[in-house]
Structures are given as structure tokens and as C-alpha cells.
Enzyme design. Structure first.
Site, short mmCIF file in Angstrom:
data_model
loop_
_atom_site.label_atom_id
_atom_site.label_comp_id
_atom_site.label_asym_id
_atom_site.label_seq_id
_atom_site.Cartn_x
_atom_site.Cartn_y
_atom_site.Cartn_z
N GLU A 52 0.68 -25.35 8.78
CA GLU A 52 0.92 -24.32 9.80
C GLU A 52 0.37 -24.70 11.18
O GLU A 52 0.88 -24.25 12.21
CB GLU A 52 0.35 -22.98 9.36
CG GLU A 52 1.12 -22.32 8.22
CD GLU A 52 0.66 -22.76 6.84
OE1 GLU A 52 -0.12 -23.73 6.74
OE2 GLU A 52 1.07 -22.13 5.85
N LYS A 164 3.81 -6.95 4.61
CA LYS A 164 5.03 -7.22 3.86
C LYS A 164 5.89 -5.97 3.69
O LYS A 164 7.12 -6.02 3.82
CB LYS A 164 4.67 -7.80 2.49
CG LYS A 164 5.91 -8.24 1.72
CD LYS A 164 5.56 -9.02 0.48
CE LYS A 164 6.83 -9.56 -0.18
NZ LYS A 164 6.54 -10.35 -1.38
#
Lengths: 567, 164
Positions: A52, A164
Site C-alpha cells: 500500500e 464496510k
């Protein structure tokens, strides 16, 4: 009737509305809904990195080279923490990137859930701003705000943390055309009275100096800067971040300044009577000891960020505003005034500067039997100067040599990590540049220590067909660490020698690329030309360079700008 | 020099952490800090006391203004202003002589006794920080069981107001 979309669909629509073409990222549990929505469209391309940190550096390279914001998508927990180095790097160099991080569902926040981390808390000190979106109805407006904040004023990274469940819930989609924030209104126009006072001081200068930084690049003000400097005939120096803001091949350019700046740039700074600082922030690597900085100068400072002004060095005429606007205003006022700088004084000043320039502070041994790193950069410059070329670097000696020896005539062509000094930046940044400019030549100049910090990205380059040219100056040492140990620790080279280096040629091949090893100076040029001719392949050039070469000149920490160590 | 910096802040989660984090990250000190919503529920008023020379205070105000959640800011010490702090203090008051003496002290300092037990008094007092310090000294530290201070809040004198 407005259709209801899921948060993930809203996310994708928002990015499309923003004109985003590329996202750099890595999937994971918390962002699976988003990846599913991305999968079902083809306007936004996703570049899959291998770590990342590289996603953020790639987004930085994309943004720095194109002027468009870079976009990152990573998952929660380790996805977010891995991205932090890139976010901090973007913060230090004012790069407009928007980083979307997944988060555990709202009802689990604070529960030490799987892959949960306080992303907002961790990133708070290294972002321009960050948001946690707890309600899907807030998602679109938050994304709009994130892009607005990242790209306006002094640019910087913005993190948007999305749980989420927010990406699964539905809401009507409406993308606001504009957002206004009552507490955020960057000052774009400089104060007219201050600009007038600045012009008066500029026109009365006997030994003037123009010192410009990354702000000129970020604000696309290179043309205005060039016009301003030529109108006045003043010498110009650029910071590491400002290179390309003024053409390096122009006679008025005296080179980079600072710790490894040229003798003429630093001496001109030290002796000038009027300093015009534009989009620069008086970083400690530029000023040296602030007590000894520009002792004879009255200082004008133009910057869009008021907190940059008088932070390190007290200035006489502060001007807060967009550097492009202020430069235009100053050019207009100078033209209207019908006045010109004192020609005789300026001639004498240039005579002095030419004397300093004649010291030839960047000289090195051109007869050496080993490859000198400076020679590689010179040849690289000669081989690429006439093409559409971008150069990135990692951090250390090779970065300084590139800054010194590669003559950048145009802005946004030099991409490096200045503020944070992040080893591992160069390769992923080059990927972002290549994604933004698929037909350009993109060169990453690196060292054998830096490249290993993100070397896994060679795999990304293979997957996405990014034909970078990696110029490795391999001296077997962490060169800048070694240099400091030689100068300041009596040659005790603690941990700066890299034993057991990989065979980079074999490594490049293992990743599916072309590898070349160059041992002799006479092979440098031909190897470069051969590599550059392979337009559609990534070529990894392993130059075996002099392990003992140092970067000169050097201002030791705590010294004044006139106290350089020369070759 | 001591400064009282007062600001209107977006009344949002994390806004206070941004202000507090800025001070620790940049090495500025906070002597006291107080924050509560205003008549406009979308805004909080945060008042903090800090110290530093003019350059440091200039940087502090610039850095605070840079925070997206800081809407408006004033350095109250730049002009005429009123500052107040509230203190709750629990003191030992067992013998009648001590109780009488304490009552007199509280009256002199224009405080109020708001809770009484056989062995203690709890006193409420408002004033400048100096006055509260003076009261603590007058009572004597040995008699004090607990001190709770709110931190300084302040407002400009006259018609000047910190509002949108």
C-alpha cells in the site's frame, strides 16, 4: 425520481464525476463492496500495487507529473497503516492525493475488530484533513469535499475512512457541483499594498536574488516566474522541490541552493541585498543555520500558506496568495511603473556571480577508471534531453546528483521526495508518472538501498506494462549515510555497507524485465541508449559506481550558506 | 508571555483532537483548555491558555487557523478582555473554629459553600486564575482534599464579539 445506490456504487459514481481515470490500490475485506463496484464498470482503471505504501507514492507521482489529484484505495487496518508513509510524504511535499481507506463496520468501531485500526487518529497529524463517513447519505458530499480540500490552496493529502457497512447501505445519489466550507477559504489574491511595496523593494535592489520552491510547480507558475525573472534580469535559484520552475539551461539560473546546492547559488543567497522567495518554505536543508541566513537581505516572501511565512526566517514583506496571481500582479506593476533595476549595480552583481560560478563546484574526476555517478546522470541527461521525459528519484546521494546534474527546463518533470525524504519513493512514483503519461520516457534514478525498499513493485510494472527505465547507481553503500560517517564520524561506517546484495540483473529478469549490468565508464552511454530504445520494456540498469564518491558542495548542519565544503 | 486563544470550532467528532494534537506535534504547551457547544449547536467554543514569545504565538494562531475545523479564532490577550475560571474545592472542615474561619474566607473571596458534611465543606468559586490560586494559598494546602478547575474561559470587553 432519484435512484438509490449502494455506498460502493456512490463511491464509483463520485470518482467518475471527479474525472478520476486511475486508482492505485490493493483490495481487502473492508473494501470488497467497492472493488465489486469497480469491477462492474470500465471508466476507472485500477492499478494493483504490491504494497500500500507504493499505492500512495504512485498516486503522488501521478499527481506531481500531471497536476491532477492522485487517488488511492486500500483496505482497513494494515492496508491503512502501510499507506501512512506515503500519506506523510504527500503531506510534506504538498501533493494532492485522496486516500480512501476501508474501515470495519460502524457497529464494530472501537471493538478491536479484525483489521481495525484508528485510521483517522493515526493519520491526523500527516493529512491536510481527514473524514470518517458513518452515514451513506454523507458519502457523496464528503468525497466532494475531500477532492476540493486536497486540490485547493496549498494542496495535500486527504484521507476518507469508509466503514464496510456504509458501502453496502443505499442512499439517493446526488453529487454536489460545488462545496463550500465556512472554515476553509484559501487566500488567492495577494494584498495589493504588499505587492506594491514588494515591487518597490525589488526595483531598488543592487544585489537581488530570486529563490523559488515547489509552490511554483504546484501552482503552474513556471511561465510567470520565467517572465518575471527575465524582465528583471535577476539570478534565480530553485529548491530541490522547485527544479524545473525556471529553465536550468538558462544563463540566469545559478543552480539549486541549500545543503548540496551550487557554490554560486549559496554565495549569491548569502550576499544578496533583496531576496524574493516565491513558493518556498525556508526549509532547514535550504537555510542552514538561520542565524547566519542571508545576513544582508531584506526578504519578500510569497506563499499561499500563511503559516509558511515567518516560520523559520522573519521576513520583511509577506504576501499571502497564489504565487501565479502574485507574480502576474508584480509583472504588471513593474511594466506599468516604467522603472527598471539599477543596471550598473546588476552588472557588477552578475560579474561577482560569474566569478563564483567559475569555481565549477560540481567538477569531478572525468578520467576515473570506475564509473562516476555524476557521469551517469550527465549521460542520462544528454540521452533524454530532447525527448518527452520524466525523472523520479529515491533518496540519498543519487537524488542529489540527479538534482545537480540533470538540467530540468520544464516543470513537473522532476519527481522526488523532498520533505519526508522517503527511501522507496522512486519506483512506485515512476509507475504513477508512467500511468499518467503512457507515451513518455520515465526514468527512475535510484540507489541499491532505496530500490530495495519497494522493489516488489517490479511485479506491478510487469502486470500493467509500465516500461520504466531504472537507473541504479550501485555503490554498495547507503551513500549519504556513508558520506556523513566519513565526514562527521571519523570513517566509522556503521551499518551503511550492504553485504549480500541481490543480482539485480537476475532479479529484473525474474520479474519479467530486462536487466543490464554496466561496469566500465565507456559502456555507460551505449547502455543508456540501448535501454531507452526499448520503448515497451522495463529496463533495469545496474551501474557499478565508485563506492567512495561524495556529494559536493556540502553545507554541514549548523553552518551558514557561505561555509560550504568544496571538492 | 501568557495568551488566551479562543476559537469557534466545528462541533464534530475529532475536532478537539486536531487542536490538542497540533499542540503536542509542534511542541507548544497548553496550560488549560476548555470547550463546550455554543448557542449554535454546530459550533463549539474552545478557549486555551498557552505561552510563548511573539513568533511562537504567531505560528500557533496560523497553524490553528489552518485546521479545517477551526472556523474563527481570536487572541483575547491582544485586547481588553475578561477571563474567568470556575473552581470546585473540597476542604477539611471538622472543628467549629476551622469551619467559621473557612466561611469567612469564602465570603471574602465571594465564593459559595455548596455542600456540607460533618467533616468537609465543598466550595464553588469563580474568578481569574490568580484569584483561585490566592484562595488555595489562603486555605492552605493541608486542608484541601480535592480541587477541580474548569480552565480559563474568556470574552472580549466592549461590543467586540467572536461570532460568524
Amino acid at each position: 425520481m432519484t435512484v438509490e445506490l449502494t455506498g460502493a456504487e456512490i463511491f464509483v459514481r463520485c470518482l467518475q464525476e471527479e474525472g478520476v481515470e486511475h486508482v492505485f490500490g490493493y483490495p481487502g475485506g473492508a473494501v470488497l463492496h467497492i472493488y465489486d463496484a469497480l469491477y462492474q464498470q470500465d471508466r476507472i482503471k485500477h492499478v494493483l500495487v504490491r504494497h500500500e505504501q507504493a499505492a500512495v507514492h504512485a498516486a503522488e507521482g501521478y499527481a506531481k507529473s500531471s497536476g491532477r489529484p492522485g487517488v488511492v484505495l486500500v483496505t482497513s487496518g494494515p492496508g491503512a497503516t502501510n499507506a501512512v508513509t506515503g500519506i506523510a510524504d504527500a503531506y510534506m511535499d504538498s501533493v494532492p492525493v485522496v486516500v480512501f481507506t476501508g474501515q470495519v463496520p460502524v457497529h464494530l468501531i472501537g471493538n478491536d475488530a479484525f483489521q481495525e485500526v484508528d485510521t483517522i487518529g493515526i493519520t491526523r497529524p500527516c493529512v491536510k484533513h481527514n473524514f470518517l463517513v458513518k452515514d451513506v447519505r454523507e458519502l457523496a458530499v464528503t468525497i466532494r469535499k475531500a477532492f476540493y480540500i486536497a486540490t485547493s490552496g496549498r494542496p495535500g493529502p486527504v484521507v476518507v475512512d469508509i466503514p464496510k457497512d456504509v458501502t453496502a447501505k443505499k442512499a439517493p445519489f446526488h453529487y454536489p457541483e460545488r462545496v463550500s466550507l465556512r472554515s476553509y477559504n484559501p487566500t488567492l489574491r495577494g494584498h495589493p499594498g504588499q505587492i506594491r511595496r514588494a515591487v518597490d523593494l525589488i526595483l531598488s535592489a543592487k544585489r537581488p536574488m530570486i529563490y523559488t520552491g515547489g509552490g511554483v510547480i504546484l501552482d503552474d507558475a513556471a511561465a510567470e516566474l520565467t517572465e518575471f525573472a527575465r524582465l528583471l534580469g535577476f539570478p534565480v535559484t530553485n529548491t530541490l522541490m522547485g527544479l524545473g520552475g525556471y529553465p536550468a539551461t538558462d544563463r540566469q539560473f545559478v543552480g539549486m541552493l541549500g545543503m548540496h546546492g551550487t557554490y554560486e547559488a549559496n554565495m549569491a543567497m548569502h550576499n544578496c541585498d533583496v531576496l524574493v522567495a516565491i513558493g518556498a518554505r525556508f526549509d532547514d536543508r535550504v537555510t542552514g543555520n538561520v542565524e547566519k541566513f542571508c545576513p544582508h537581505a531584506r526578504i519578500i516572501h510569497v506563499d499561499i500558506d500563511p503559516s509558511s511565512i515567518s516560520k523559520n526566517v522573519k521576513v520583511d514583506i509577506p504576501i499571502v496568495g497564489s504565487v501565479r496571481n502574485v507574480l502576474r500582479e508584480m509583472i504588471k506593476l513593474i511594466r506599468e511603473s516604467g522603472r527598471a533595476p539599477d543596471r550598473a549595480a546588476l552588472d557588477a552583481w552578475w560579474e561577482q556571480i560569474e566569478e563564483w560560478r567559475a569555481m565549477d563546484c560540481l567538477k569531478y574526476d572525468r578520467q576515473a577508471e570506475v564509473i562516476k555517478p555524476q557521469y551517469v546522470i550527465e549521460k542520462l541527461y544528454e540521452a533524454t534531453r530532447d525527448s518527452d521525459v520524466y525523472v523520479t528519484s529515491d533518496v540519498g546521494q543519487h537524488q542529489m546528483w540527479t538534482a545537480q546534474f540533470y538540467k530540468f527546463d520544464r516543470p513537473r518533470r522532476w519527481i522526488n521526495s523532498g520533505g519526508l525524504g522517503t527511501m522507496g519513493f522512486g519506483l512506485p512514483a515512476a509507475m504513477g508518472v508512467q500511468v499518467a503519461h503512457p507515451d513518455a520516457t520515465v526514468v527512475c534514478v535510484t540507489g541499491e538501498a532505496s530500490i530495495q525498499m519497494c522493489i516488489q513493485e517490479l511485479s506491478t510494472c510487469r502486470q500493467h506494462g509500465l516500461p520504466l527505465k531504472i537507473v541504479l547507481l550501485n555503490n554498495r553503500y547507503m551513500g549519504m549515510v556513508r558520506q556523513w560517517q566519513e565526514f562527521f564520524y571519523q570513517g566509522r561506517y556503521a551499518m551503511s555497507y550492504m553485504d549480500a546484495l541481490p543480482d539485480f540483473v537476475a532479479l529484473a529478469r525474474a520479474y519479467g524485465h530486462v536487466g543490464m549490468r554496466i561496469d566500465r565508464p565507456q559502456d555507460v552511454e551505449s547502455a543508456l541508449r540501448e535501454a531507452l530504445a526499448m520503448k515497451d520494456r522495463l529496463v533495469f540498469l545496474d551501474f557499478q559506481t565508485d563506492p567512495a564518491e561524495n556529494v559536493y558542495p556540502m553545507i554541514p548542519a549548523g553552518a551558514g550558506q557561505n561555509e560550504m565544503i568544496l571538492v | 508571555m501568557r495568551h488566551i486563544i479562543s476559537m469557534l470550532l466545528e462541533n464534530e467528532a475529532g475536532a478537539l483532537a486536531r487542536v490538542a494534537g497540533l499542540f503536542s506535534a509542534r511542541g507548544y504547551n497548553i496550560e488549560s483548555l476548555t470547550v463546550a457547544p455554543t448557542e449554535d449547536p454546530s459550533l463549539s467554543r474552545l478557549t486555551l491558555v498557552t505561552s510563548g514569545n511573539d513568533e511562537i504565538i504567531e505560528q500557533i494562531t496560523k497553524q490553528l487557523n489552518k485546521l479545517i475545523d477551526v472556523v474563527k479564532l481570536v487572541d483575547l490577550t491582544e485586547g481588553a478582555h475578561i477571563e474567568r475560571e470556575m473552581m470546585l474545592v473540597k476542604v477539611r472542615a471538622a472543628e467549629s473554629e476551622a469551619r467559621a474561619e473557612l466561611k469567612r474566607l469564602v465570603d471574602i473571596f465571594r465564593g459559595r459553600i455548596i455542600d456540607v458534611t460533618e467533616r468537609t465543606y465543598t466550595i464553588e468559586m469563580t474568578g481569574t486564575g490568580d484569584k483561585l490560586d490566592a484562595f488555595i494559598d489562603a486555605v492552605g494546602r493541608r486542608a484541601i482534599l480535592e480541587v477541580v478547575r474548569t480552565g480559563v474561559s474568556g470574552i472580549a470587553r466592549g461590543e467586540k464579539a467572536l461570532r460568524l
